[in-house]
Design a protein around this motif. Structure first.
Motif, PDB file in Angstrom:
ATOM      1  N   LEU A  97      54.641  44.530  49.288  1.00  0.00           N
ATOM      2  CA  LEU A  97      56.046  43.448  49.542  1.00  0.00           C
ATOM      3  C   LEU A  97      57.061  43.294  48.062  1.00  0.00           C
ATOM      4  O   LEU A  97      57.642  43.155  47.989  1.00  0.00           O
ATOM      5  N   GLY A  98      56.227  43.865  46.961  1.00  0.00           N
ATOM      6  CA  GLY A  98      56.945  43.475  45.831  1.00  0.00           C
ATOM      7  C   GLY A  98      57.263  42.018  45.279  1.00  0.00           C
ATOM      8  O   GLY A  98      58.181  41.566  44.430  1.00  0.00           O
ATOM      9  N   LEU A  99      56.132  41.672  45.908  1.00  0.00           N
ATOM     10  CA  LEU A  99      56.339  40.143  45.281  1.00  0.00           C
ATOM     11  C   LEU A  99      55.007  39.530  44.113  1.00  0.00           C
ATOM     12  O   LEU A  99      54.624  40.311  43.841  1.00  0.00           O
ATOM     13  N   ALA A 100      55.704  38.439  43.632  1.00  0.00           N
ATOM     14  CA  ALA A 100      54.335  38.101  42.200  1.00  0.00           C
ATOM     15  C   ALA A 100      54.435  36.591  43.026  1.00  0.00           C
ATOM     16  O   ALA A 100      54.598  36.061  41.712  1.00  0.00           O
ATOM     17  N   ILE A 101      54.143  35.975  43.760  1.00  0.00           N
ATOM     18  CA  ILE A 101      53.993  34.835  44.063  1.00  0.00           C
ATOM     19  C   ILE A 101      53.055  33.961  43.612  1.00  0.00           C
ATOM     20  O   ILE A 101      52.949  33.150  42.735  1.00  0.00           O
ATOM     21  N   PHE A 102      51.965  34.823  44.219  1.00  0.00           N
ATOM     22  CA  PHE A 102      50.177  34.249  43.151  1.00  0.00           C
ATOM     23  C   PHE A 102      49.985  35.108  42.574  1.00  0.00           C
ATOM     24  O   PHE A 102      49.259  36.802  42.744  1.00  0.00           O
ATOM     25  N   GLN A 103      49.685  35.260  40.654  1.00  0.00           N
ATOM     26  CA  GLN A 103      49.254  35.900  39.945  1.00  0.00           C
ATOM     27  C   GLN A 103      48.386  34.873  39.176  1.00  0.00           C
ATOM     28  O   GLN A 103      48.431  33.904  38.354  1.00  0.00           O
ATOM     29  N   GLN A 104      47.253  35.237  39.375  1.00  0.00           N
ATOM     30  CA  GLN A 104      45.969  34.763  38.978  1.00  0.00           C
ATOM     31  C   GLN A 104      44.996  36.035  38.698  1.00  0.00           C
ATOM     32  O   GLN A 104      44.789  37.077  38.335  1.00  0.00           O
ATOM     33  N   PRO A 105      44.460  35.466  37.368  1.00  0.00           N
ATOM     34  CA  PRO A 105      43.742  36.808  36.381  1.00  0.00           C
ATOM     35  C   PRO A 105      42.299  36.889  37.236  1.00  0.00           C
ATOM     36  O   PRO A 105      41.797  35.596  38.317  1.00  0.00           O
ATOM     37  N   ALA A 106      41.705  38.322  37.995  1.00  0.00           N
ATOM     38  CA  ALA A 106      40.694  38.002  38.539  1.00  0.00           C
ATOM     39  C   ALA A 106      39.963  37.473  38.485  1.00  0.00           C
ATOM     40  O   ALA A 106      39.564  36.959  39.130  1.00  0.00           O
ATOM     41  N   LYS A 107      38.972  37.315  37.300  1.00  0.00           N
ATOM     42  CA  LYS A 107      38.037  36.491  36.836  1.00  0.00           C
ATOM     43  C   LYS A 107      38.078  35.367  37.384  1.00  0.00           C
ATOM     44  O   LYS A 107      36.499  34.527  38.126  1.00  0.00           O
ATOM     45  N   ILE A 108      39.390  34.600  36.635  1.00  0.00           N
ATOM     46  CA  ILE A 108      39.975  32.849  37.625  1.00  0.00           C
ATOM     47  C   ILE A 108      39.104  32.938  38.957  1.00  0.00           C
ATOM     48  O   ILE A 108      39.041  31.727  39.429  1.00  0.00           O
ATOM     49  N   THR A 109      40.136  33.859  39.926  1.00  0.00           N
ATOM     50  CA  THR A 109      40.154  33.474  41.366  1.00  0.00           C
ATOM     51  C   THR A 109      38.552  33.364  41.282  1.00  0.00           C
ATOM     52  O   THR A 109      38.572  32.671  42.392  1.00  0.00           O
ATOM     53  N   ALA A 110      37.865  34.736  41.311  1.00  0.00           N
ATOM     54  CA  ALA A 110      36.173  34.827  40.927  1.00  0.00           C
ATOM     55  C   ALA A 110      35.477  33.626  41.072  1.00  0.00           C
ATOM     56  O   ALA A 110      34.633  32.484  42.074  1.00  0.00           O
ATOM     57  N   TYR A 111      35.890  32.740  39.831  1.00  0.00           N
ATOM     58  CA  TYR A 111      35.587  31.455  39.685  1.00  0.00           C
ATOM     59  C   TYR A 111      35.481  30.320  40.572  1.00  0.00           C
ATOM     60  O   TYR A 111      34.911  29.354  40.610  1.00  0.00           O
ATOM     61  N   CYS A 112      37.022  30.292  40.661  1.00  0.00           N
ATOM     62  CA  CYS A 112      37.449  29.294  42.277  1.00  0.00           C
ATOM     63  C   CYS A 112      36.384  29.488  43.425  1.00  0.00           C
ATOM     64  O   CYS A 112      35.953  28.821  44.322  1.00  0.00           O
ATOM     65  N   ILE A 113      36.225  30.562  43.736  1.00  0.00           N
ATOM     66  CA  ILE A 113      35.917  30.809  45.062  1.00  0.00           C
ATOM     67  C   ILE A 113      34.436  30.503  44.998  1.00  0.00           C
ATOM     68  O   ILE A 113      34.000  30.057  45.599  1.00  0.00           O
ATOM     69  N   MET A 114      33.437  31.155  43.816  1.00  0.00           N
ATOM     70  CA  MET A 114      32.351  30.678  43.803  1.00  0.00           C
ATOM     71  C   MET A 114      32.358  28.673  43.594  1.00  0.00           C
ATOM     72  O   MET A 114      30.936  28.277  44.299  1.00  0.00           O
ATOM     73  N   LEU A 115      33.233  28.444  42.923  1.00  0.00           N
ATOM     74  CA  LEU A 115      32.814  26.834  42.988  1.00  0.00           C
ATOM     75  C   LEU A 115      33.484  26.651  44.215  1.00  0.00           C
ATOM     76  O   LEU A 115      32.551  25.619  44.572  1.00  0.00           O
ATOM     77  N   PHE A 116      34.421  26.575  45.299  1.00  0.00           N
ATOM     78  CA  PHE A 116      34.169  26.398  46.742  1.00  0.00           C
ATOM     79  C   PHE A 116      33.259  26.543  47.433  1.00  0.00           C
ATOM     80  O   PHE A 116      32.412  25.774  47.918  1.00  0.00           O
ATOM     81  N   CYS A 117      32.734  28.035  46.938  1.00  0.00           N
ATOM     82  CA  CYS A 117      31.697  27.831  47.838  1.00  0.00           C
ATOM     83  C   CYS A 117      30.350  26.822  47.563  1.00  0.00           C
ATOM     84  O   CYS A 117      29.639  26.685  49.054  1.00  0.00           O
ATOM     85  N   VAL A 118      30.355  26.657  46.322  1.00  0.00           N
ATOM     86  CA  VAL A 118      29.036  25.991  46.167  1.00  0.00           C
ATOM     87  C   VAL A 118      29.403  24.533  46.778  1.00  0.00           C
ATOM     88  O   VAL A 118      28.423  23.594  47.209  1.00  0.00           O
TER      89      VAL A 118
END
Length: 372
Positions: A97-118
């Motif tokens: 869609l050519g949007l740029a609403i959620f722009q986070q580095p992939a590693k930051i996203t991965a760390y957030c997912i890990m933290l949420f899961c634990v």
């Protein structure tokens, strides 16, 4: 059962592969010893199934811990898969869609997912270990020999390698605190095999249950996984549970309790109305593990239907699935003259984790129209 194992292994294996691939794609060469890391990953993937039964490969005292680790891993990967898929879907749609609403580095996203899961699994493990009572008051338009009756209902304990004696003692303490007239176990008392239950003897404390009219139980689908139902029933009865397998018992207060065999064994084979015909006019309680045969139970003249099986999904978002499958997947609902209660259960299947559902002890107080 073999088909279920194949299906589950395929689905869970796919989740593991997807999450592992995305992690490697994100962190790449920065991962320490990637082959060793993914060897451990693969081991945890299969541990839940490989060490599910007693006497497999490694001594039982050790396999219990391996199975527990595999069970927790199952929950972690489940949430990691859902969150990773969600993030990838959002990124895909943004690009299209050519949007740029959620722009986070992939590693930051991965760390957030890990933290949420634990954090989520930690909370869920804590929540699963606390039995909580839920109270219902039901008015039955029939006469009994007492004005009221107090029932404690438990389902889906899943005794085995994880749910053990310490948990059983918590259950018994909560049951006795409620001062029941009768206690009903509505199926899935064991998880899979009887051997780990015999080895750990968690049900010995059930003989300490204090109940005016006794303790009764029915068979659930997991109680048949042992493949020797007579042995399972005999063991339950040795622990003080009066098993009802398509049988009725009239209690001293004139109330009839009917225990149905599990739907997986008797679907379409038993005529409930015929079996209850002799008790017409009496208050009738039916315990049926799976909440499926509602219309049939109502047509047979029963007043209360008690079920479990669904675990209320056990952890979200599974509750949306159970809500879609069953007319009532949790709580209370009235179908004509039939009062129905489905409990979320008190134990756990697989991961000992509950998020969005509680380890529940149902306490029902029945009030009758008149005293005989």
């Amino acid at each position: 059962m073999p088909l279920f194992v194949l299906f589950f292994s395929t689905v869970f294996g796919t989740m593991n592969i997807y999450v592992a691939y995305r992690l490697y794609h994100t962190f790449g060469a920065s991962l320490p010893s990637p082959w060793a890391l993914f060897s451990v990953w693969l081991f945890l993937d299969v541990a839940g199934m490989l060490f599910r039964t007693d006497g497999t490969i490694i001594p039982n005292a050790f396999t219990d811990y391996l199975y527990l680790a595999g069970a927790y891993w199952m929950a972690i990967i489940y949430y990691a898969f859902l969150l990773t898929l969600l993030c990838d879907t959002v990124n895909f749609l943004q690009k299209k869609l050519g949007l740029a609403i959620f722009q986070q580095p992939a590693k930051i996203t991965a760390y957030c997912i890990m933290l949420f899961c634990v954090a989520s699994i930690g909370y869920g493990a804590y929540n699963a270990g606390i039995p909580r009572p839920t109270y219902y008051n039901l008015a039955i338009d029939k006469a009994a020999k007492t004005a009221k009756m107090r029932i404690v209902l438990l389902s889906d304990i899943h005794f085995g390698k994880i749910v053990d004696k310490a948990m059983a003692e918590k259950f018994v303490a909560e049951i006795n605190r409620q001062q029941p007239d009768i206690v009903i176990f509505a199926g899935d008392i064991i998880d899979n095999e009887l051997q780990p239950v015999k080895r750990k003897s968690p049900m010995g404390s059930f003989k300490n249950i204090k109940s005016k009219y006794g303790v009764y139980g029915i068979m659930g689908n997991h109680d048949y996984f042992n493949r020797n139902a007579p042995e399972v029933i005999s063991y339950f009865e040795d622990q003080g549970i009066n098993m009802l397998v398509d049988q009725a018992v009239e209690l001293p207060n004139g109330v009839v309790l009917y225990g149905r065999d599990d739907y997986s064994q008797t679907a379409g084979k038993k005529d409930l109305a015929e079996n209850l015909a002799a008790y017409h006019g009496k208050p009738i309680l039916v315990a049926d593990h799976q909440p499926r045969r509602i219309k049939e139970t109502a047509a047979a003249g029963a007043d209360v239907l008690m079920s479990g099986h669904t675990h209320k999904g056990q952890f979200i978002p599974n509750n949306f699935i159970t809500r879609y499958i069953y007319d009532l997947d949790y709580g209370y609902k009235q179908f004509g003259n039939l009062h129905m209660i489905v409990t979320s259960g008190i134990g756990s299947w697989g991961p000992p984790v509950r998020i969005g559902s509680d380890a529940e002890v149902v306490v029902m107080t029945l009030s009758f129209a008149a005293v005989q």
